[in-house]
Scaffold this motif. Structure first.
Motif, short mmCIF file in Angstrom:
data_model
loop_
_atom_site.label_atom_id
_atom_site.label_comp_id
_atom_site.label_asym_id
_atom_site.label_seq_id
_atom_site.Cartn_x
_atom_site.Cartn_y
_atom_site.Cartn_z
N ASP A 195 0.85 -1.18 0.00
CA ASP A 195 0.00 0.00 0.00
C ASP A 195 0.90 1.24 0.00
N PRO A 196 0.77 2.10 -1.00
CA PRO A 196 1.64 3.30 -1.06
C PRO A 196 1.40 4.27 0.08
N ASN A 197 0.31 4.10 0.82
CA ASN A 197 0.03 5.00 1.94
C ASN A 197 0.59 4.49 3.26
N GLU A 198 1.12 3.25 3.27
CA GLU A 198 1.69 2.71 4.49
C GLU A 198 3.10 3.25 4.72
N TRP A 199 3.56 3.18 5.95
CA TRP A 199 4.92 3.56 6.34
C TRP A 199 5.21 5.05 6.16
N LEU A 200 4.19 5.86 6.00
CA LEU A 200 4.45 7.28 5.76
C LEU A 200 3.79 8.14 6.84
N PRO A 201 4.58 8.74 7.71
CA PRO A 201 4.03 9.67 8.69
C PRO A 201 3.83 11.05 8.05
N ALA A 202 3.32 11.96 8.84
CA ALA A 202 3.29 13.37 8.43
C ALA A 202 4.61 13.98 8.85
N PHE A 203 5.30 14.62 7.90
CA PHE A 203 6.59 15.24 8.18
C PHE A 203 6.39 16.74 8.39
N ILE A 204 6.41 17.15 9.65
CA ILE A 204 6.16 18.55 9.98
C ILE A 204 7.21 19.04 10.97
N ASP A 205 7.80 20.20 10.68
CA ASP A 205 8.75 20.82 11.60
C ASP A 205 7.95 21.57 12.66
N PRO A 206 8.05 21.14 13.94
CA PRO A 206 7.22 21.76 14.98
C PRO A 206 7.58 23.21 15.27
N GLN A 207 8.80 23.63 14.95
CA GLN A 207 9.22 25.00 15.23
C GLN A 207 8.76 25.97 14.15
N THR A 208 8.90 25.55 12.91
CA THR A 208 8.54 26.44 11.79
C THR A 208 7.16 26.14 11.23
N GLY A 209 6.64 24.94 11.54
CA GLY A 209 5.37 24.54 10.96
C GLY A 209 5.49 24.11 9.51
N MET A 210 6.73 24.03 9.01
CA MET A 210 6.95 23.67 7.62
C MET A 210 6.56 22.21 7.37
N ASP A 211 5.80 22.00 6.31
CA ASP A 211 5.32 20.67 5.95
C ASP A 211 6.24 20.07 4.90
N PHE A 212 6.84 18.92 5.24
CA PHE A 212 7.76 18.28 4.32
C PHE A 212 7.12 17.13 3.53
N ASN A 213 5.80 17.01 3.61
CA ASN A 213 5.13 15.89 2.94
C ASN A 213 5.23 15.96 1.43
N ALA A 214 5.44 17.15 0.90
CA ALA A 214 5.54 17.28 -0.55
C ALA A 214 6.93 16.99 -1.07
N ASN A 215 7.86 16.68 -0.16
CA ASN A 215 9.25 16.39 -0.55
C ASN A 215 9.38 14.90 -0.89
N PRO A 216 9.39 14.54 -2.18
CA PRO A 216 9.42 13.12 -2.55
C PRO A 216 10.70 12.42 -2.12
N GLU A 217 11.80 13.15 -2.06
CA GLU A 217 13.07 12.53 -1.66
C GLU A 217 13.02 12.11 -0.19
N GLY B 223 10.47 9.24 0.17
CA GLY B 223 10.99 8.00 -0.42
C GLY B 223 12.10 7.37 0.40
N SER B 224 13.01 8.22 0.95
CA SER B 224 14.12 7.68 1.72
C SER B 224 13.63 7.07 3.03
N PHE B 225 12.63 7.70 3.66
CA PHE B 225 12.09 7.16 4.91
C PHE B 225 11.41 5.82 4.66
N ARG B 226 10.58 5.77 3.64
CA ARG B 226 9.86 4.53 3.33
C ARG B 226 10.84 3.42 2.98
N TYR B 227 11.85 3.73 2.18
CA TYR B 227 12.83 2.72 1.76
C TYR B 227 13.60 2.19 2.97
#
Length: 199
Positions: free
Chosen positions: A1-23, A26-30
């Motif tokens: 399932d492409p939706n498994e193993w993927l958390p939400a990647f968010i910087d708590p200090q800046t609030g920046m969302d890293f979910n749109a970063n495919p690299e 991909g590296s986390f899932r791999y």
């Protein structure tokens, strides 16, 4: 399932969302999906949707287990939001956080009543089938096989199960043949055989 193993990647200090970063995604899932897998279980056996999806359209079987070590089994939580990890946690994710990640699934899957066991793939037996690697994890010491449910369209017989167990099933082991209920959309145990240890 492409939706498994993927958390939400968010910087708590800046609030920046890293979910749109495919690299990053991909590296986390791999990194984790090639090191760990999970055994998927369910607390229900009569769900028609799951028999259609996971049991070869009612031609398959369901294995029934006793859980011997409950500390190794995660009950899946069905939620809308993903589990949140910071950038630092992404780089240094431990087994506890990974377990929480694995034990979360979109709420649309709630009917599965799923439980999971996190498994280190390095200690599993593997087999290459076509272009996929299939991993096999031993039941012990977490699970004990206690019975088999044969789907309503299954061609496997009780005798087949008996022979698959070396002709000597453990005392109390059972096999049930399922059939479609005559008055509701459900399955019922049409026949059942239990071994007393003298077979």
């Amino acid at each position: 399932d492409p939706n498994e193993w993927l958390p939400a990647f968010i910087d708590p200090q800046t609030g920046m969302d890293f979910n749109a970063n495919p690299e990053l995604r991909g590296s986390f899932r791999y990194r984790w999906s090639y090191r760990y897998g999970f055994v998927s279980l369910s607390s229900v056996w009569d769900n028609l949707v799951m028999w259609g999806h996971y049991a070869d359209k009612f031609r398959g079987v369901v294995l029934a287990f006793d859980i011997l070590d409950e500390s190794k089994v995660f009950k899946v939580k069905y939620l809308k939001d993903r589990y949140v990890l910071t950038q630092d946690e992404i780089r240094h994710c431990d087994d506890e956080k990974l377990g929480k990640l694995v034990a979360r699934k979109d709420e649309s899957w709630f009917y599965e009543s799923e439980w999971r066991i996190l498994v280190n793939l390095q200690v599993c037996t593997s087999m290459r089938i076509q272009d996929r690697t299939i991993y096999f994890s031993p039941f012990d010491p977490v699970l004990r096989l206690v019975g088999v449910l044969l789907g309503s369209e299954c061609t496997v017989t009780m005798e087949d199960v008996h022979m698959a167990l070396g002709g000597n099933p453990p005392c109390g082991f059972w096999v049930s043949v399922l059939a479609a209920s005559s008055n509701v959309y459900s399955l019922t145990a049409a026949d059942r055989l239990e071994w007393d240890g003298n077979d």
